[in-house]
Design a protein around this motif. Sequence first.
Motif, PDB file in Angstrom:
ATOM      1  N   TRP A 200       3.978  -0.014 -15.950  1.00 28.11           N
ATOM      2  CA  TRP A 200       4.559  -0.771 -14.837  1.00 28.11           C
ATOM      3  C   TRP A 200       4.891   0.105 -13.636  1.00 28.11           C
ATOM      4  O   TRP A 200       4.841  -0.358 -12.489  1.00 28.11           O
ATOM      5  N   SER A 201       5.163   1.377 -13.859  1.00 27.14           N
ATOM      6  CA  SER A 201       5.343   2.279 -12.719  1.00 27.14           C
ATOM      7  C   SER A 201       4.009   2.515 -12.017  1.00 27.14           C
ATOM      8  O   SER A 201       3.949   2.612 -10.786  1.00 27.14           O
ATOM      9  N   ASP A 202       2.917   2.571 -12.801  1.00 27.44           N
ATOM     10  CA  ASP A 202       1.587   2.732 -12.203  1.00 27.44           C
ATOM     11  C   ASP A 202       1.166   1.470 -11.466  1.00 27.44           C
ATOM     12  O   ASP A 202       0.524   1.536 -10.416  1.00 27.44           O
TER      13      ASP A 202
ATOM     14  N   TYR B 195       0.816  -1.214   0.000  1.00 25.08           N
ATOM     15  CA  TYR B 195       0.000   0.000   0.000  1.00 25.08           C
ATOM     16  C   TYR B 195       0.850   1.264   0.000  1.00 25.08           C
ATOM     17  O   TYR B 195       0.426   2.311  -0.492  1.00 25.08           O
ATOM     18  N   LEU B 196       2.053   1.192   0.547  1.00 22.48           N
ATOM     19  CA  LEU B 196       2.883   2.375   0.780  1.00 22.48           C
ATOM     20  C   LEU B 196       3.168   3.199  -0.479  1.00 22.48           C
ATOM     21  O   LEU B 196       3.099   4.437  -0.425  1.00 22.48           O
ATOM     22  N   PRO B 197       3.497   2.596  -1.633  1.00 23.00           N
ATOM     23  CA  PRO B 197       3.812   3.423  -2.818  1.00 23.00           C
ATOM     24  C   PRO B 197       2.695   4.366  -3.234  1.00 23.00           C
ATOM     25  O   PRO B 197       2.957   5.411  -3.839  1.00 23.00           O
TER      26      PRO B 197
ATOM     27  N   TRP C 127       3.832  11.506  -7.600  1.00 24.10           N
ATOM     28  CA  TRP C 127       4.435  11.087  -8.861  1.00 24.10           C
ATOM     29  C   TRP C 127       5.781  11.755  -9.090  1.00 24.10           C
ATOM     30  O   TRP C 127       6.613  11.245  -9.844  1.00 24.10           O
ATOM     31  N   VAL C 128       6.018  12.883  -8.456  1.00 25.88           N
ATOM     32  CA  VAL C 128       7.329  13.520  -8.551  1.00 25.88           C
ATOM     33  C   VAL C 128       8.401  12.600  -7.969  1.00 25.88           C
ATOM     34  O   VAL C 128       9.470  12.383  -8.560  1.00 25.88           O
ATOM     35  N   ILE C 129       8.097  12.025  -6.803  1.00 24.41           N
ATOM     36  CA  ILE C 129       9.040  11.115  -6.145  1.00 24.41           C
ATOM     37  C   ILE C 129       9.171   9.815  -6.927  1.00 24.41           C
ATOM     38  O   ILE C 129      10.283   9.310  -7.144  1.00 24.41           O
ATOM     39  N   VAL C 130       8.033   9.265  -7.363  1.00 21.72           N
ATOM     40  CA  VAL C 130       8.064   7.993  -8.108  1.00 21.72           C
ATOM     41  C   VAL C 130       8.837   8.149  -9.411  1.00 21.72           C
ATOM     42  O   VAL C 130       9.661   7.290  -9.776  1.00 21.72           O
ATOM     43  N   ALA C 131       8.597   9.257 -10.126  1.00 23.43           N
ATOM     44  CA  ALA C 131       9.325   9.500 -11.372  1.00 23.43           C
ATOM     45  C   ALA C 131      10.824   9.627 -11.111  1.00 23.43           C
ATOM     46  O   ALA C 131      11.648   9.110 -11.884  1.00 23.43           O
ATOM     47  N   SER C 132      11.176  10.299 -10.019  1.00 26.06           N
ATOM     48  CA  SER C 132      12.605  10.434  -9.672  1.00 26.06           C
ATOM     49  C   SER C 132      13.231   9.076  -9.387  1.00 26.06           C
ATOM     50  O   SER C 132      14.366   8.798  -9.804  1.00 26.06           O
ATOM     51  N   ILE C 133      12.481   8.202  -8.682  1.00 25.59           N
ATOM     52  CA  ILE C 133      12.996   6.862  -8.377  1.00 25.59           C
ATOM     53  C   ILE C 133      13.244   6.072  -9.655  1.00 25.59           C
ATOM     54  O   ILE C 133      14.319   5.483  -9.854  1.00 25.59           O
TER      55      ILE C 133
ATOM     56  N   PHE D 113      -2.260  12.370 -15.853  1.00 22.98           N
ATOM     57  CA  PHE D 113      -1.577  13.626 -16.138  1.00 22.98           C
ATOM     58  C   PHE D 113      -0.330  13.788 -15.271  1.00 22.98           C
ATOM     59  O   PHE D 113       0.757  14.097 -15.787  1.00 22.98           O
ATOM     60  N   ASP D 114      -0.475  13.608 -13.956  1.00 25.00           N
ATOM     61  CA  ASP D 114       0.677  13.761 -13.059  1.00 25.00           C
ATOM     62  C   ASP D 114       1.807  12.817 -13.442  1.00 25.00           C
ATOM     63  O   ASP D 114       2.983  13.203 -13.452  1.00 25.00           O
ATOM     64  N   GLN D 115       1.434  11.587 -13.751  1.00 24.86           N
ATOM     65  CA  GLN D 115       2.449  10.589 -14.092  1.00 24.86           C
ATOM     66  C   GLN D 115       3.171  10.954 -15.393  1.00 24.86           C
ATOM     67  O   GLN D 115       4.402  11.027 -15.430  1.00 24.86           O
TER      68      GLN D 115
END
Length: 320
Positions: free
Chosen positions: A186-188, A134-136, A141-147, A254-256
């Motif tokens: 796959w990121s989503d 659940y945590l992700p 999306w700023v953090i996820v995209a950076s990762i 959009f954010d992603q």
Amino acid sequence: MSSQQTGTECYKSIGRRFTLEKKLKLILYHKYLYLMLIPVLIWYIIFCYVPMYGIVISFQDYSMSKGVFGSTFVGLTHFKELWQDEDFWRAFWNTAIIAVYRIVIEFPISIVVALLLNEIRHIKVRKTIQTIVYLPHFLSWVIVASIFMTLLSPESGIINAICTGMGINTPDIISNPNMFRGVLIWSDVWKEAGFSSIIYVAAMASIDAELYEATDIDGASRWQQIWYVTLPGIRNIIVIMFILMLGQVLTWGFDQVYNFYNPMVYDKGDIIDTYIFRTALSDNKFSFAAAASMFKSLICMTLLVVSNSVVKKLGEESIY
């Protein structure tokens, strides 16, 4: 007027009064739930319904200096231009293709995650795994995209470093148009699959335990129990979630996409929302962008209504 008609109207009046009194009693009985609902309604009214007056500018040659009431009315001019704009249709088909990928890949994966969580019998282990998956969802999306960019960077990415050490050449995934949609999907999945499974896990908890006991007595395996008990038990929830998903297929991401994409992947990654954002703010074509947004909303509404009607005719539970 005959006495029979008078009696019929009297019965109808009594029935309406009884129904109204019953509804008032239910409202008073659940008054705290309705009070909790008020902030949600206020939020939707302010941020969803009040801004709807802005669709007027899609029929105007909107000017910020003149405002909504002073701008010139041009009718369907912007919709005609939109119909002939190649960039819009590129964004539209990109959005549709990505939406199909999401439905085909992400929708079943969230159900699979819920089934796997439901099969974990040790409570502490289940809670730990649930927290991890659940945590992700709570990361922006700023953090996820950076990762993901840190992992997939062709110059300094961790994956590239590992592959280089093994003598394997790695492609530039982030800037490769043919791989960009896969990165989005796959990121989503990584971010949302666990959180999306919550409603299915809750639905599984309501399935009668005696059904599982009966199948145990009949010698059914765990896979057979999942197929013949668990999945039929959450079928209505699956259908409702599918309808809701169809209703927002063109509004996802959009954010992603905005945090992931770059000019090199516009051909495969530009979607309607990023197209509208770029058209409105970069080109200052507010009316044109509003027309594109209205077109997108009409398609989403049509998909929602049609899918709900089809589900009703098939005898399943619908959203209205």
